[in-house]
Design a protein around this motif. Sequence first.
Motif, PDB file in Angstrom:
ATOM      1  N   SER A 298      -6.331  -8.027  -1.197  1.00 42.68           N
ATOM      2  CA  SER A 298      -5.916  -9.420  -0.974  1.00 42.68           C
ATOM      3  C   SER A 298      -6.921 -10.413  -1.536  1.00 42.68           C
ATOM      4  O   SER A 298      -6.643 -11.608  -1.603  1.00 42.68           O
ATOM      5  CB  SER A 298      -5.743  -9.660   0.531  1.00 42.68           C
ATOM      6  N   HIS A 301      -7.892 -14.401  -0.504  1.00 43.64           N
ATOM      7  CA  HIS A 301      -6.796 -14.921   0.309  1.00 43.64           C
ATOM      8  C   HIS A 301      -6.708 -14.264   1.684  1.00 43.64           C
ATOM      9  O   HIS A 301      -6.214 -14.856   2.635  1.00 43.64           O
ATOM     10  CB  HIS A 301      -5.455 -14.730  -0.424  1.00 43.64           C
ATOM     11  N   PHE A 303      -5.638 -11.391   4.630  1.00 44.67           N
ATOM     12  CA  PHE A 303      -4.338 -10.833   5.001  1.00 44.67           C
ATOM     13  C   PHE A 303      -3.880 -11.333   6.370  1.00 44.67           C
ATOM     14  O   PHE A 303      -4.647 -11.885   7.156  1.00 44.67           O
ATOM     15  CB  PHE A 303      -4.383  -9.303   4.965  1.00 44.67           C
ATOM     16  N   GLN A 332      -1.355 -14.373   0.498  1.00 40.21           N
ATOM     17  CA  GLN A 332      -2.002 -13.367   1.338  1.00 40.21           C
ATOM     18  C   GLN A 332      -1.247 -12.031   1.272  1.00 40.21           C
ATOM     19  O   GLN A 332      -0.081 -11.998   0.898  1.00 40.21           O
ATOM     20  CB  GLN A 332      -2.041 -13.829   2.816  1.00 40.21           C
ATOM     21  N   LYS A 333      -1.931 -10.970   1.645  1.00 36.15           N
ATOM     22  CA  LYS A 333      -1.250  -9.704   1.905  1.00 36.15           C
ATOM     23  C   LYS A 333      -0.780  -9.718   3.369  1.00 36.15           C
ATOM     24  O   LYS A 333      -1.350 -10.438   4.200  1.00 36.15           O
ATOM     25  CB  LYS A 333      -2.205  -8.527   1.685  1.00 36.15           C
ATOM     26  N   ASN A 349       3.729  -8.038  -1.535  1.00 28.97           N
ATOM     27  CA  ASN A 349       2.491  -8.252  -0.769  1.00 28.97           C
ATOM     28  C   ASN A 349       2.603  -7.778   0.669  1.00 28.97           C
ATOM     29  O   ASN A 349       1.666  -7.905   1.430  1.00 28.97           O
ATOM     30  CB  ASN A 349       2.124  -9.742  -0.796  1.00 28.97           C
ATOM     31  N   LYS A 366     -11.384  -9.784   6.635  1.00 31.52           N
ATOM     32  CA  LYS A 366     -10.407 -10.454   5.757  1.00 31.52           C
ATOM     33  C   LYS A 366      -9.180 -10.984   6.513  1.00 31.52           C
ATOM     34  O   LYS A 366      -8.289 -11.575   5.892  1.00 31.52           O
ATOM     35  CB  LYS A 366      -9.963  -9.502   4.643  1.00 31.52           C
TER      36      LYS A 366
END
Lengths: 527, 527
Positions: A298, A301, A303, A332-333, A349, A366
């Motif tokens: 990701s 950005h 997740f 984002q993931k 994603n 993250k």
Amino acid sequence: MRVVCCCTAFLLLILIPKACEGGNILVYPSEGSHWINMEILLKALHSRGHNITILRSSKSWYIKDNSSYYSAFTVPVENTLDQTFITRIVAEIIEFERGALPLISFLHMSVGMFGTFIDAHKGVGAVVTAMMDDSELMRKMKDSKFDLLLADPCWGGAIILAKYLNLPLVYNVRWLIAAESHFSIAPSPLSYIPITGAGNTDKMTFLQRVTNMLLHIITQIQNDLLVRLVYQKLTDKYLGPGHDFNELMIAADIWLMRVDFVFEYPRPTMPNVVYIGGFQCKPAKPLPQHLEDFVQSSGDHGFILMSLGTFVTELPSDITNEIAAAFAKLPQKVIWKYKGNRPANLGNNTLLVDWMPQNDLLGHPKIKLFVAHGGTNGVQEAIYHGVPVVGIPVFFDQHDNLLRLKERGGGKILTLGTVDKDYNFLKAIEEVLSDPSYRANMQRLSRLHRDKPVKPLDNALFWIEFVMRHKGAAHLKAQSYRMPWYSYHSVDVVLFLAGAMLLVLLTTFYLIRCIYTGMCKRKVKHD
Amino acid sequence: MRVVCCCTAFLLLILIPKACEGGNILVYPSEGSHWINMEILLKALHSRGHNITILRSSKSWYIKDNSSYYSAFTVPVENTLDQTFITRIVAEIIEFERGALPLISFLHMSVGMFGTFIDAHKGVGAVVTAMMDDSELMRKMKDSKFDLLLADPCWGGAIILAKYLNLPLVYNVRWLIAAESHFSIAPSPLSYIPITGAGNTDKMTFLQRVTNMLLHIITQIQNDLLVRLVYQKLTDKYLGPGHDFNELMIAADIWLMRVDFVFEYPRPTMPNVVYIGGFQCKPAKPLPQHLEDFVQSSGDHGFILMSLGTFVTELPSDITNEIAAAFAKLPQKVIWKYKGNRPANLGNNTLLVDWMPQNDLLGHPKIKLFVAHGGTNGVQEAIYHGVPVVGIPVFFDQHDNLLRLKERGGGKILTLGTVDKDYNFLKAIEEVLSDPSYRANMQRLSRLHRDKPVKPLDNALFWIEFVMRHKGAAHLKAQSYRMPWYSYHSVDVVLFLAGAMLLVLLTTFYLIRCIYTGMCKRKVKHD
């Protein structure tokens, strides 16, 4: 302020008398997320050398009949509640929230839900009957010479069993029969303590206080007339006459309460209530490689994590499609715990998973956002890890749980039925991601939550062992639970004093009148 | 139960973020035994690297203007309460207890005592005025940039100062203005929470509940009409209009309460109340040689300790003679803290002392009995060391404190005025010495008191530092203190709902009557 500037840790050594042989603990758990979190406590007790025996029904949804850390007594039953009723209820709630259900249908649905709830209590009653009538099982339980009954009292069976076996009783509790458990034990002024379901906070307008009181009265009547009757009958049958179920319920030795005052609004409490909210939380462990690779991909950005809890495994396809489409638009993931059909428009994603290490993901550096249904466990975990939340409450206490985050600036709340309207879902996510105050507020709650003299799990273990060491905790139980309501609320005393005052006033008035009349007569005579 | 059988200690490691530079703490203490126990907390804070500044009046009875562990701001005042008033009050109480004072004189004495009490509050008011009017002192306080005000709020000055300086406020508290402090912050059902002075326990008869309520009403009226007025005037003067003294008083961040629930009856409490009862207690250190020799000379009989506290330094000679004579008849040795004239008939077994290391003597293996006046400190120390008590209460909360031991089988209570009648004193001592249940009960209380997840002193330090780390503890303060009484008690909501119900009933009644009348008319027409 200089006190905060440095984080050198200071080790405070506390002496807890250790069990050398370990205690013998009987456990009466509950299902679903309640069991998931009871298990954590049981594993910790087992690792401290205690012997754990579980009571379960043969139709249990989640509780296995054997494990490396407990043995089980299984109560054979023929029927159990069909789990699919949850999917039906969710569908009805969505219809109502979309305005598709008129009020009368909503009332019908509410009555239906309450009926299901009563059925569930009756089902528990059937398990209790099967258990108490099983003389072989009861003999085994007596012979086991347990030191303690540890119970999740959201159903009432454990309360009767503890009295029958004459065991000290410790609750791992959030709900007690049909109400938030504080209402059973601690004075709860309705002026600033919101009833679950009213959607109020601890700062209420006059009209909110009116709805709060009305809802409290309705809940009380429901419980007293319907739910408790189920258990009072069982109490009379198995403990003999003269035992009040309510009194037994409140008389537990220690209440390990699954909230804390970072999450719950500050309110009166009792000396035998121990707050263990977030006891299941712990620093994140490394993720499985495929998940770690996914979240690392990701980049900056980060997740998003989405889960609607243990019970809600699928949703109508228009809602899942909208959620999938919104996720697909984000940089984002996304990791989404979902067991239903794969949405057609799922973005690259987004990873759908059956199960995930939620605590480890929430603690990952993250993580940017948690899309949650608002169960107590998830909300406490979001607080522990300081992750902002977009909440989609379904039922029970979930809206109220999320309200506590929203009011403290840690998240936003959406309505399940309107998640797919006007890009509600996407807009909410983008707002929480782009405004840094949401994260800052959750981080502040996290700092407060973690700053305790004893970790919640250690506190729970301490008090369970305390009750075993001292064979109860009678010195922490207030006399209130032994009093009839009119004595507890001093109604008799107030009436007596009001009567006495009236008597004094009337007598004084009468005397003054006599004297006055006498004087007047004398005056007339003199004239 | 196997859990208790072994005493291997288990070290629970708890991480407390440590202040690396130490906080800057302003302290507003009180006099007498309150100061003795505040000092223990201050020494502990100093040893953890905090900077301590004391506020004292130039006429302070006990608080010195300098010390190795604090600096002081001294408020110059011209007058202070004359300590000899205590001797006068004690003499009056003895006369009353002997029946020598008729009821009317007792009432006169009570009013006089209350007058003295109001005078004391006015004296404190004068100190507050002198302090707040001293612009140089106030500038120094502001420039000092304190992190916290730590106060014993049995008088009200600190409450106004905290608001003036805008400092987080922590109480080291047992009394708040004129009442047991729980009554100010936590819901206190009068049905099982005894008012101090009523001589009730938590198990009351109907008549005891009536006296409990009456005494509560009287105390409330006294406080609201007299004591609080003193401070409301000061509040208006120094904080400007719109500040309610009561509200400021309840809004303290943390209440370090100097009791615990081994001593105090279990009762509702609040999340920001931290129980530190017995925080001053610690294992006994070796005695000075002359005392060790003296108590060792008692052989197997052991020794008795007698102290009537900080304030009562002398007693009428007939009482001291009787006490001396009773002691002289015992095989035990006696250490008696007493500053008055030496009784003529003092036995060889009795040692009069001006001062003694009370904690070390109470923790000595040869101690058999503690003859005490029933101050909170002494009673908590007796519990900590498991020593049975013969109590001779004088005033304030002393009778109620001793009642808590007596009811749990840990001691007996005598009346000061009748100590010298019918060998009361000797008989009580002999009974407590000869019946092993008194000692067994105190040892049981001691085990309960010591079995806590965090030691009371560590708990106090943790929460003081917590408030400094987080600049307060707003998340633990209930909304109750911001509400007017009628909202807090939902009086407005109940009246509204009752009115609405009445309206519905009347409308229904009216409609039914209309329909009925209409039907009758139609019937008449048809006929």
